[in-house]
Write an enzyme that holds these catalytic residues in place. Sequence first.
Site, PDB file in Angstrom:
ATOM      1  N   LEU A   1      -7.522  -2.351  -2.498  1.00  0.00           N
ATOM      2  CA  LEU A   1      -8.873  -1.936  -2.892  1.00  0.00           C
ATOM      3  C   LEU A   1      -8.915  -0.825  -3.936  1.00  0.00           C
ATOM      4  O   LEU A   1      -9.987  -0.373  -4.310  1.00  0.00           O
ATOM      5  CB  LEU A   1      -9.719  -1.537  -1.671  1.00  0.00           C
ATOM      6  N   CYS A   2      -7.760  -0.352  -4.440  1.00  0.00           N
ATOM      7  CA  CYS A   2      -7.752   0.616  -5.533  1.00  0.00           C
ATOM      8  C   CYS A   2      -8.064  -0.105  -6.841  1.00  0.00           C
ATOM      9  O   CYS A   2      -7.549  -1.190  -7.091  1.00  0.00           O
ATOM     10  CB  CYS A   2      -6.398   1.295  -5.659  1.00  0.00           C
TER      11      CYS A   2
ATOM     12  N   ASP B   1      16.209   8.925  -1.531  1.00  0.00           N
ATOM     13  CA  ASP B   1      17.115   7.815  -1.807  1.00  0.00           C
ATOM     14  C   ASP B   1      18.366   8.270  -2.547  1.00  0.00           C
ATOM     15  O   ASP B   1      19.471   7.835  -2.241  1.00  0.00           O
ATOM     16  CB  ASP B   1      16.398   6.732  -2.615  1.00  0.00           C
TER      17      ASP B   1
END
Length: 157
Positions: A74-75, A127
């Site tokens: 929905l962005c 990471d």
Amino acid sequence: MTLTHFDAEGRAHMVDVSDKAVTSRIAVAEAHVKMSPETLEMVQQGSAKKGDVLGVARLAGIMAAKRTPDLIPLCHPLPITKVAVELEADADLPGIRIAATVKTTGQTGVEMEALTAASVAGLTVYDMLKAVDKAMEIGGLRVLLKDGGKSGRYEAL
């Protein structure tokens, strides 16, 4: 106050921003990655095996801001005019502090883009260093500043 991402029947939908004014908008979000002092020293010395931790995390954050509508339902896709991701070593944390600034001229704000940039930059730091410090902690993700549009200015305390 109502939640704008739900219609009258409670179904999720994309908000119609077509009637909103086009204004300059900015958002700044922050996060941090806590790590051992030894891991932080490795980052500062540039001796991590995967390379330039802060440079790669900065690039990942910038790329993530541009991909926010692909990640967050929905962005709205926005014409982003600036993304800056700053990563700073903090011996008191110990770890890396992250600040992401996103700007646009449009009909809706860029808070989600700034939050996405800060979080992906933090994930990238993790990471790149997880082989030496699995106990790292990513936290503190929040909006520090939002300005522009009908709702005006918000600054975190």
